[in-house]
Design an enzyme around this catalytic site. Structure first.
Site, PDB file in Angstrom:
ATOM      1  N   GLU A 128     -17.405  41.723  70.885  1.00  0.00           N
ATOM      2  CA  GLU A 128     -18.043  41.194  69.632  1.00  0.00           C
ATOM      3  C   GLU A 128     -19.563  41.067  69.543  1.00  0.00           C
ATOM      4  O   GLU A 128     -20.028  41.075  68.310  1.00  0.00           O
ATOM      5  CB  GLU A 128     -17.257  39.680  69.339  1.00  0.00           C
ATOM      6  CG  GLU A 128     -15.780  39.681  69.174  1.00  0.00           C
ATOM      7  CD  GLU A 128     -15.294  40.585  68.034  1.00  0.00           C
ATOM      8  OE1 GLU A 128     -16.211  40.813  66.971  1.00  0.00           O
ATOM      9  OE2 GLU A 128     -14.250  41.205  68.008  1.00  0.00           O
ATOM     10  N   ASP A 137     -16.188  38.715  57.182  1.00  0.00           N
ATOM     11  CA  ASP A 137     -17.412  39.762  57.101  1.00  0.00           C
ATOM     12  C   ASP A 137     -17.425  40.298  55.844  1.00  0.00           C
ATOM     13  O   ASP A 137     -16.790  40.124  54.904  1.00  0.00           O
ATOM     14  CB  ASP A 137     -17.188  40.718  58.420  1.00  0.00           C
ATOM     15  CG  ASP A 137     -15.998  41.689  58.194  1.00  0.00           C
ATOM     16  OD1 ASP A 137     -15.328  41.551  57.336  1.00  0.00           O
ATOM     17  OD2 ASP A 137     -16.369  42.859  58.941  1.00  0.00           O
ATOM     18  N   TYR A 149     -18.395  33.992  62.679  1.00  0.00           N
ATOM     19  CA  TYR A 149     -17.395  35.054  62.853  1.00  0.00           C
ATOM     20  C   TYR A 149     -16.967  35.470  64.095  1.00  0.00           C
ATOM     21  O   TYR A 149     -15.920  35.644  64.626  1.00  0.00           O
ATOM     22  CB  TYR A 149     -18.284  36.160  62.050  1.00  0.00           C
ATOM     23  CG  TYR A 149     -17.401  37.637  62.385  1.00  0.00           C
ATOM     24  CD1 TYR A 149     -16.124  37.879  61.241  1.00  0.00           C
ATOM     25  CD2 TYR A 149     -17.552  38.372  63.458  1.00  0.00           C
ATOM     26  CE1 TYR A 149     -15.257  39.088  61.613  1.00  0.00           C
ATOM     27  CE2 TYR A 149     -16.840  39.615  63.734  1.00  0.00           C
ATOM     28  CZ  TYR A 149     -15.736  39.870  62.625  1.00  0.00           C
ATOM     29  OH  TYR A 149     -14.945  41.142  62.875  1.00  0.00           O
TER      30      TYR A 149
END
Length: 230
Positions: free
Chosen positions: A54, A155, A137
């Site tokens: 990520e 997103d 996120y």
């Protein structure tokens, strides 16, 4: 970010009915079973590996990240390996992705996790958000994928789907939009949210694209507000 019980109105009409939300979930879930993309970080529940993935995926295409992610984990298979590494060596591996701060932040996160959390990526969202470079996120993506927490993500792809299908009007900076975060939370199913998040991300990348969306073969087209308004 907490789960809202109601969604802020985004226009003249109230939030869509539960029946519409249920239909949306069913269509997207079925689409995801057939069309979800395969990446190496999607084959693991290892929280460290997902933290790496990520972090690398921020503002970078997944196809570009995939080979760098695998090379990175060959050199630093554990969080202890990363914390003990030479920063210049870490940066050299990540150089094709640009942005030197990725290497610095990742190593700083590894050091913090070893010092404060006994080398284990924390499950608590507040603790994750204190790590360098980790925002809502990324923290939610790690939580849903590594720890099976019921956390929706937002997103540009997810925001676009929600705005188009439900006729929502989000703010210019999607990542800070309470309306869209509220929608993402409310629409997500109660279980298997990690799989749901991946389906949404892939649907936005492959079908409901920013440019030239494939409405002709979209399973949502018949009830999509954006499609009907065109």
């Amino acid at each position: 970010m907490t789960h809202p019980t109601t969604l802020i109105k985004s226009g003249p009409s109230d939030y869509p009915s539960l029946a519409r939300i249920k239909w949306f979930r069913q269509q997207l879930s079925a689409w995801g079973v057939v069309n979800r993309r395969d990446y190496p970080w999607r084959r693991t529940k290892d929280a460290y590996h997902l933290l790496v993935a990520e972090s690398l995926l921020q503002k970078t295409d997944a196809d570009i990240v995939a080979p760098i992610y695998e090379l990175f984990l060959e050199h630093y298979p554990t969080i202890q390996d990363l914390a003990a590494a030479n920063l210049d060596d870490v940066a050299k591996i990540l150089k094709p992705l640009g942005l030197f701060f990725r290497a610095e932040r990742l190593q700083q996160s590894a050091e913090i996790i070893i010092r404060l959390y006994d080398g284990k990526v924390p499950q608590d969202q507040k603790q994750l958000l204190k790590l360098p470079g980790i925002g809502d996120y990324t923290a939610r993506a790690i939580g849903s994928q590594a720890f099976n927490q019921p956390l929706a993500v937002l997103d540009a792809n997810v925001a676009r789907i929600l705005e188009r299908f439900f006729g929502l009007q989000g703010e210019r900076v999607k990542s800070r939009c309470k309306i869209l975060w509220g929608a993402a939370d409310l629409i997500a199913p109660k279980t298997d949210v990690g799989e749901w998040n991946l389906a949404l991300l892939d649907f936005g990348a492959l079908t409901c694209k920013a440019q030239s969306p494939n409405c002709q073969h979209c399973p949502l087209a018949s009830k999509c507000q954006w499609n009907s308004d065109r």
